[in-house]
Structures are given as structure tokens and as C-alpha cells.
Design an enzyme around this catalytic site. Structure first.
Site, PDB file in Angstrom:
ATOM      1  N   ASP A 446      43.203  56.736  19.021  1.00 10.54           N
ATOM      2  CA  ASP A 446      42.092  57.683  19.101  1.00 10.54           C
ATOM      3  C   ASP A 446      41.988  58.536  17.834  1.00 10.54           C
ATOM      4  OD1 ASP A 446      39.963  58.971  20.342  1.00 10.54           O
ATOM      5  OD2 ASP A 446      41.038  59.247  22.226  1.00 10.54           O
ATOM      6  N   ASP A 511      32.542  57.794  25.362  1.00 12.96           N
ATOM      7  CA  ASP A 511      33.133  58.539  26.480  1.00 12.96           C
ATOM      8  C   ASP A 511      32.133  58.667  27.623  1.00 12.96           C
ATOM      9  OD1 ASP A 511      35.623  58.898  25.483  1.00 12.96           O
ATOM     10  OD2 ASP A 511      35.339  60.965  24.828  1.00 12.96           O
TER      11      ASP A 511
HETATM   12  C1  GLA Z   1      38.916  60.833  23.699  1.00 11.15           C
HETATM   13  C2  GLA Z   1      38.746  59.432  24.220  1.00 11.15           C
HETATM   14  C3  GLA Z   1      38.956  59.413  25.708  1.00 11.15           C
HETATM   15  C4  GLA Z   1      40.332  59.921  26.018  1.00 11.15           C
HETATM   16  C5  GLA Z   1      40.512  61.320  25.436  1.00 11.15           C
HETATM   17  C6  GLA Z   1      41.942  61.798  25.598  1.00 11.15           C
HETATM   18  O1  GLA Z   1      37.902  61.668  24.165  1.00 11.15           O
HETATM   19  O2  GLA Z   1      37.495  58.923  23.883  1.00 11.15           O
HETATM   20  O3  GLA Z   1      38.793  58.110  26.212  1.00 11.15           O
HETATM   21  O4  GLA Z   1      41.290  59.039  25.498  1.00 11.15           O
HETATM   22  O5  GLA Z   1      40.187  61.354  24.067  1.00 11.15           O
HETATM   23  O6  GLA Z   1      42.137  63.067  25.097  1.00 11.15           O
END
Ligand code: GLA
Length: 694
Positions: A446, A511
Site C-alpha cells: 500500500d 477503496d
Molecule cells: C488503504 C487501502 C485499503 C486498506 C487500508 C488500510 O486505504 O486501499 O484497502 O488496506 O489502506 O489502512
């Protein structure tokens, strides 16, 4: 003497012209031309001379240089302490094999060498453009702009489709009309960004999803980027792509070279979707699968929206049991597992298991998961550090920063300076230690903030080198742990591009898991990258990012387009929903070989959209009703992808149905369309089609 150089793909051709020692000029890039016919008088003989015009007229070359008669944008903007700003390249060498042209271009006075390689893959119709710049001078060369590619667009290509957006709203489609003013898109957020995808599709009037000429291109790069389309004197346009450089960011010492990131470009007469399929084929040749070839894409379970930071080992075992019972094949433990990470205010950088949540480390949970027959994956956000972390307390200087400027937090975090070898080494060791201690075969990688004040230890702009250091770290991990797959995530879809593709096997597209939002996001994603690397999950209702409720049926039918996952708390499903999620998973498994093949899609009248995947012989078609119908009867859905002069047996299928087969002539399906039953909004119908000899 004028020489012509052709490259032919399946459906496209390009032609360059070299006169004497001059730079190669663009004569053509477009739909395939038959044979190597003589294209009329050479460009050099075509110029009209009016008294006021500059003589000789400069025409668009593969690498136009400024200051000496080319009045458009130069492919190189560079200088040595303010000098050597003008560029006129001469061709010193040309090599051609079946699919590739290589040019060596030199300007002795400017002390510049440019090596260009254009490869048109006949199988995919994708043109790969590679550019390498060398400083032949005796003083450093400061580069402000280096085009990765300069593509020609014909005067008729006057529409440009591109994708903008934001966190949880990626790939919003936009279209502009190209005019005399320069069209440009620049991203300065430090990584690919949610806001500006580094690619676009130009089209002629009349081009549709499935027919007409489309010219598409994308920059294979995960940092700052820019693209610009500029009107030229012949009414056509030049399309340049490159890394968006901060001042001083690229300095070449005498004798030094730099390789610009590739541009992948394709021309299709099958509209936007034809260009997309060409990109999918090219991407498939780039992806490096563990074991060398693609295995069926395993159904994911991702813990994030199921339990967020609330990690309890016993509850996670229960979650894993429930996931396995649903038919899940890979269990990914998301954020929240590491040292003191209870919310998003702390701990990034401290990549070891939290002793309170996991007193015996992650091995017992991972073994529980693998014991259930699932693979185990783990979330990292390697490039980040929270000020509240052991890592930051020990090494505050490791964060990208500028002396005298405040540290600007975003999601309470800073970005580590990967250009420092000790930082990349620390991250490699920390991740490797986890991969050795625990049977992790999947990393969700990430990156949850934009870069600002992105200076290195010497105060110089570092985004470009940060991007290269990120690739180097990925490459090192892939080579040390070749069995481990990596997912590229950046607050959802902030790092989706062909540059990172050689190192990863999946992208988290957004997301936003709301099915209605996802239809648009996924359509944009699929313009540039193939479905098997598009993470698409069945989320909860109401959707966490939008609050919108939708049926499980619709959520699952939308998630089916990509690499399927489930991201919700299975304990909150009732018995009926649990059974239906399991049915959808089984359905995906039965059809994923077709879902991850060629893709077609369209938007119809009356609130219907459709997505089809497979091949000319056999396909799966999903028709979505996004809006309530305004008509008494639904319009038939035309299928432009069927093979003419064939018949198809078409069967309505679903996780809980397999209707009688109906036989249709392909021409009927293509010209009249498949009849669609009436249905409520936010529902879908699915069909299987199989060719049957007429
Ligand atoms: C980002 C990712 C999510 C999750 C969060 C965790 O927003 O896109 O899928 O992994 O971080 O903090």
C-alpha cells in the site's frame, strides 16, 4: 536519399521517413496499410514556400528538437548552465528487424545522443517506444523535459478520452475536443495518482466503443508524469509523454545516460474497446507470474472492511474458518497486525507482529489459514512511517523532507526516503524477515498519501529517484521470493500503471466497493489493464465508502468482472446470504477461465450496461440494469463481438440457475441483439454463449 521504414502489426502500421542524415520523420501511424506501398512524394519535397515562412519547413520527427526551426514543443528541454539549449539531431545509425526500428541520433554541437527503439508487436498491435538520452558533453546536462515518446495524431483525431478522479472515485471518464490550444495533463502527486491516469485515448469523430479508429497510449511509470497534445502546422498533432520533473531533478554528468520510461501505444479500428484489448494482450506479456504462467486467479478474502484495525487472533481464526467455508482460496491479513498498530495514528515502519494481538507472532494464524487450504497474504505499507513509531524515533532523518519546511502529515504519516540505501535495505530486511518467519505468498503493498516536500538528504527533489528505488525494492523482493505475488494498492487505485506491472500481479482498483460506482471505475481500469489483475470484491451493504445499499446479487455480478474477492464480515451474513456468497464464489470458479480472457463492454439505452469476456467461440455476458427502466420492454443488447456467419447457443446462467439454451444467428445477436428480461434496478442477468455451427 530518402529512406522509408515500415512496421506492420495485425491491425496497424507505422511509417517513418529518413532523408539523408536528418532525424526520422513521422509519415504515418494508424490502421494497417497493405504492403509497403510508396506513399507519394517525400515530406521534404512537399513543403510550400511562402516568403515569410522559415525554410526549410520542419516536420514532426520522432524526437523533435527546439530552437533551430521546429516551433512546436521540443522532445528535450535541457541545458548546460543555460547553454546548449538548441537541438538538431542527425541520424547516425538505423537498424531494423521484423518488428523493431532502432535509431541512433546525435547532435555533436549540443553534445546529445538519443537512442530510440520502436517495437510494434504484430500479435498485440502495441507499439513500445523506448528512449535513452546520453550526455556527450564535458559539463553536466540539466534536463527539464525528456519525452518518452512523440506520437503523431492525424488531423481527424479530434477527441481525447482520459480519466481523472480522486480517492474512492478513480477512473472517472472525461472527454475533450482537441483544438488549436495545447491539451495537457500533469500529475505532481509523487505517484501515479488517483487524479490523472498516465494515458488517454484519442479518437476520430464517429469512433464508438466497438468501431472506428482509436489511438491509445500510456506511460509505464508510477511517479510524476505529463502528457501533452499539441497542434502542428499540418493540422495533425504531436502527443508527448514523459516524467514530470521538478527543477534540478534530472542532471546527467558527462558520459551519463538515462532511460526514459516506456510508452505503450496502440491504434485500433475496433474503437476504444479494440485499443483496450490490445493493451490487455501487451500487459499479459509483461506480467511475471510465480511459476512462469498464470494459474486460475484464487478467490481472495481481505480483512480490511471486515474488521479494520480490530485484530483478535481468535476472531481472525473464526473469520478464516468462515472464509474457507465460503470457498475462499487466499486470506489476506490487512492493516492492523504489526507493532502497536491500533489505528492510523502510529506504527508504520515497525514491521513486526504486535505482541499483544499476536503473542506467538503470525505463524499460528498463518498455519491455521494454510491448514484450511487457503494461501496467506499480508499487508504492508513499506514506504511510510508514522512519527509515532520506533523507526521514526530512531531515524527521523529517513523521512523525505526539506530543511526549514514543516513536516506535512497526511493520514498521520510521512514518506520514507527510499533513495537512501539504508532505508531500502531496512525495508527489504523487515519484509524478508516476515516472509521467512511466516508462509506468506502474497503481499498487499500500500501507499496511502501523496508526496510533498519530497527532498532527499541533499535537499534535491527526489520523486523520480524514489520511483526507481521503489521498483528496485520490488525487484529485489521478487527475486528473493519468486513465489510471492504482490498487489499494488495506494489508497485504492493510486498506483495503477504499466510501470509497476512487471513486479505485481494485482491492483486494488479502488477503496470504493459500491457496485454502482465500481461499474464506472472498472470500465476505466479495463481501458488500460486486463481483468485478471483488477481486484474486485464483494463488499458489505450499505457500502462503507458511499453508504449506498445494493443487493448481494448486484454486488457479486459487478465483482465478477475482475479478480474476485470478498471484503466484509462473514459473521454478519445470515444463513441465506452465506449460502449465496458461497454460490457466487463457486460460479466465479467455474467461469474464471473465460472471465480472464478477452473483454468487451458497452453502455446501452435505458440504463443498461454490459460486460462480456471469453473468446469468439465461448463467452460469458453480464448485463447490468443500473437504472430503473423507463420503457415497457427492455431494449435488446447488441453483441458486436460475435463471429459473423456463426450460430450461438445462448443460455441464461447464474449461481442458482441454468436455463434452456436458445439458438441465435450471430448476425441476429450483432444487429438486432439479445432479448433481455425485465428486471429491477441494480440487478444483472448473465448468459453463456457457445458457438454452434450454422
Ligand atoms: C488503504 C487501502 C485499503 C486498506 C487500508 C488500510 O486505504 O486501499 O484497502 O488496506 O489502506 O489502512
Amino acid at each position: 536519399m530518402t529512406q522509408l521504414y515500415w512496421l506492420h502489426g495485425r491491425g496497424s502500421s507505422l511509417l517513418l521517413e529518413c532523408a539523408d542524415m536528418g532525424p526520422p520523420l513521422w509519415r504515418y501511424w494508424g490502421p494497417r496499410l497493405e504492403g509497403d506501398m510508396l506513399p507519394g512524394p517525400a515530406l521534404g519535397e512537399q513543403g510550400w514556400h511562402f516568403g515569410f515562412h522559415f525554410d526549410p519547413p520542419a516536420r514532426l520527427s520522432v524526437f523533435p528538437g527546439g530552437g533551430l526551426g521546429w516551433f512546436g514543443r521540443s522532445a528535450l528541454e535541457a541545458h548546460r548552465d543555460g547553454r546548449d539549449f538548441a537541438l538538431a539531431l542527425q541520424t547516425t545509425g538505423i537498424a531494423q528487424d521484423d518488428n523493431a526500428l532502432t535509431f541512433n541520433l546525435v547532435d555533436e554541437i549540443a553534445g546529445i545522443k538519443v537512442e530510440l527503439e520502436l517495437t510494434l508487436d504484430p500479435a498485440t498491435d502495441v507499439l513500445a517506444c523506448r528512449t535513452r538520452l546520453t550526455n556527450l558533453g564535458t559539463a553536466p546536462l540539466d534536463v527539464q523535459w525528456l519525452a518518452s515518446a512523440v506520437l503523431p495524431l492525424p488531423p481527424a483525431a479530434q477527441r481525447i478520452r482520459y480519466f481523472g478522479g480522486r480517492h474512492a472515485g478513480e477512473f472517472e471518464p472525461r472527454e475533450d475536443r482537441l483544438g488549436l490550444a495545447t491539451w495537457s495533463r500533469t500529475n505532481r502527486r509523487g505517484l501515479t495518482s488517483h487524479n490523472a491516469f498516465p494515458g488517454a485515448v484519442a479518437a476520430e469523430d464517429g469512433t464508438t466503443e466497438h468501431a472506428g479508429t482509436a489511438y491509445a497510449a500510456q506511460l509505464a511509470w508510477s511517479g510524476n508524469h505529463a502528457q501533452e497534445i499539441e497542434w502542428c502546422d499540418d493540422g495533425g498533432r504531436q502527443w508527448q509523454f514523459g516524467v514530470a520533473l521538478a527543477p534540478g531533478e534530472l542532471r546527467l554528468e558527462p558520459g551519463a545516460s538515462v532511460e526514459a520510461p516506456q510508452v505503450l501505444a496502440t491504434c485500433s479500428v475496433e474503437g476504444w474497446q479494440g485499443a483496450a484489448r490490445n493493451f490487455h494482450a501487451a500487459a499479459r506479456a509483461i506480467i511475471s507470474w510465480p511459476g512462469g504462467s498464470r494459474a486460475p486467479r484464487p478467490v481472495h478474502f481481505n480483512t480490511w472492511e471486515g474488521c479494520y484495525f480490530d485484530h483478535d487472533e481468535a476472531a481472525l481464526r473464526d473469520l478464516a474458518d468462515r472464509a474457507a467455508a465460503l470457498g475462499i482460496e487466499r486470506f489476506v491479513l490487512d492493516d492492523g497486525w504489526f507493532h502497536r498498530r491500533n489505528d492510523d495514528t502510529s506504527s508504520l515502519g515497525d514491521w513486526w507482529p504486535d505482541a499483544a494481538k499476536y503473542p506467538d507472532g503470525l505463524l499460528p494464524l498463518a498455519q491455521h489459514v494454510t491448514g484450511l487450504g487457503m494461501k496467506f497474504g499480508l499487508w504492508f505499507e513499506p514506504e511510510m512511517v508514522n512519527p509515532d513509531s520506533d523507526l521514526y524515533r530512531a531515524h527521523p532523518e529517513w523521512a523525505l523532507q526539506l530543511a526549514g519546511r514543516p513536516l506535512q502529515l497526511s493520514r498521520n504519516q510521512l514518506v520514507l526516503d527510499l533513495t537512501r540505501a539504508e532505508v531500502s535495505n531496512y525495508l527489504f530486511d523487515a519484509i524478508a524477515a516476515m516472509l521467512r518467519a511466516v508462509p506468506v505468498t502474497y503481499i498487499k503493498w500500500d501507499h496511502n498519501r501523496d508526496l510533498v516536500a519530497a527532498g532527499d538528504a541533499t535537499g534535491r527533489a527526489a520523486v523520480r529517484r524514489q520511483t526507481l528505488a521503489f521498483y528496485a525494492l520490488l525487484a529485489r523482493l521478487r527475486s528473493a521470493f519468486p513465489q510471492v505475488e504482490i498487489e499494488s494498492c495506494a489508497g485504492g487505485g493510486g498506483r495503477i500503471d504499466m510501470g509497476v506491472l512487471p513486479y505485481v500481479q494485482r491492483f486494488w482498483a479502488s477503496d470504493n466497493i459500491d457496485a454502482q460506482s465500481r461499474l464506472e471505475i472498472q470500465r476505466g481500469f479495463l481501458q488500460f489493464l486486463p481483468p485478471e489483475v483488477m481486484g474486485s470484491h464483494i463488499g458489505a451493504s450499505p457500502a462503507h465508502t458511499t453508504g449506498r445499499r445494493s443487493s448481494l446479487h448486484f454486488r457479486a455480478a459487478v465483482a465478477l468482472q475482475g479478480h474476485l474477492g470478498v471484503e466484509l464480515d462473514p459473521a454478519k451474513l445470515d444463513a441465506d446470504e452465506t449460502a449465496r456468497v458461497a454460490q457466487w464464489i463457486a460460479f466465479y470458479k467455474a467461469w474464471r477461465h473465460l472471465l480472464h480472457a478477452e473483454v468487451w463492454g458497452g453502455i446501452c439505452e435505458d440504463g443498461l450496461t454490459w460486460h462480456a469476456a471469453g473468446n469468439a467461440e465461448e463467452w460469458v455476458l453480464i448485463v447490468y440494469r443500473c437504472m430503473p427502466s423507463r420503457q415497457r420492454f427492455a431494449p435488446p443488447v447488441r453483441l458486436p463481438f460475435v463471429t459473423p456467419a456463426r450460430a450461438y447457443l445462448v443460455q441464461r446462467i447464474g449461481p442458482d440457475r441454468a436455463d434452456e439454451r436458445e439458438r441465435y444467428a450471430a448476425s441476429w445477436l450483432a444487429r438486432h441483439g439479445l432479448p433481455i428480461p425485465p428486471m429491477h434496478a441494480e440487478r444483472a442477468v448473465i448468459y453463456h454463449g457457445k458457438a454452434d455451427d450454422l
